[in-house]
Design an enzyme around this catalytic site. Sequence first.
Site, PDB file in Angstrom:
ATOM      1  N   ASP A 201       0.821  -1.203   0.000  1.00 45.38           N
ATOM      2  CA  ASP A 201       0.000   0.000   0.000  1.00 45.38           C
ATOM      3  C   ASP A 201       0.859   1.259   0.000  1.00 45.38           C
ATOM      4  OD1 ASP A 201      -2.603   1.478   0.569  1.00 45.38           O
ATOM      5  OD2 ASP A 201      -1.393   2.048   2.315  1.00 45.38           O
ATOM      6  N   GLU A 272       1.566  -0.095  -4.985  1.00 47.76           N
ATOM      7  CA  GLU A 272       0.670   0.990  -5.378  1.00 47.76           C
ATOM      8  C   GLU A 272       1.465   2.289  -5.433  1.00 47.76           C
ATOM      9  OE1 GLU A 272      -3.062   3.611  -3.609  1.00 47.76           O
ATOM     10  OE2 GLU A 272      -1.858   2.339  -2.303  1.00 47.76           O
TER      11      GLU A 272
END
Length: 309
Positions: A201, A272
């Site tokens: 993330d 990401e």
Amino acid sequence: MAVLKWWETAIIYQIYPRSFQDSNGDGIGDLPGITSRLEYIANLGVDAIWISPFYPSPQKDFGYDVSDYCGVHLEYGTMNDFDALITTAHELGLKVMIDIVPAHCSDMHPWFVESRQSRDNPKSDWFHWVDPQPDGSAPTNWLSFFGGQAWTWEPRRQQYYLHNFLPSQPNLNHANSAVGEAICDVARFWFDLGVDGFRMDAVHTINADRAPYRNNLAKPDFELGDLPQEQQPFFRQLHDSGQLNQPAIQTFIEKFRKVADSYSGDRFLMGELHGDDPTLASETFTAPGRLHATYNFSLLEWGGSMLMV
């Protein structure tokens, strides 16, 4: 001809646990609910599932504020439930990816609870603590993705701490090698349980620099528009000039990749990203010895709209 890795041809099915399938009637999705649907998912022709955070969390950012990286949030089940999930998935031929949040944690995590108490405790430099400027203001002009400054004042230490998202999501200080090793230990914990990969993330928001930090430069071509990113102050800055996508991140990425490569079965790392130059960011993060793949929201934009595929 070289044999392709499983992830090079895989269809990956994302599961947000809270809303996917409730197994006990409390209105909240959970791990047993996911397990009950795995045969259906496999029959769709899917090769892997990616499960969004299910770790213990105050849920201020719905799981992306992690208070324990090596457990299961009570509403989602138990570690035994996770063991059953991964066993069933593998029996059905499904790979299992899970989220990991390497850049920040919850302010309820024991690391931060200890760190904020004083300037001389064992975790005192596990987060970005910076003295105020002479006039008392924040160290830089950095802004939070979620609005307002990216710095919050802590009276106990008489310092500011960095958070790229909510104030309750303090950024981990990756300039301290012990922090990166702790996150690598988290990876080992889940790899040992059979996890096949991680979606990392907001990996571009890791900060491994030390004070004094550089201010972000103004975005010279910013124009007001109808979309949120064309209106908010956050998007008036060039973030890669100081705050995001800094070169020191790659030291941690390379260490994390070595952990993945030490396991059999082609463990997969997907990051990401976002950035002022999305193509360059993706190329940098997937250089040899780093992440296997990235996805970049900037590259999903088309004519001002976001395409989700």
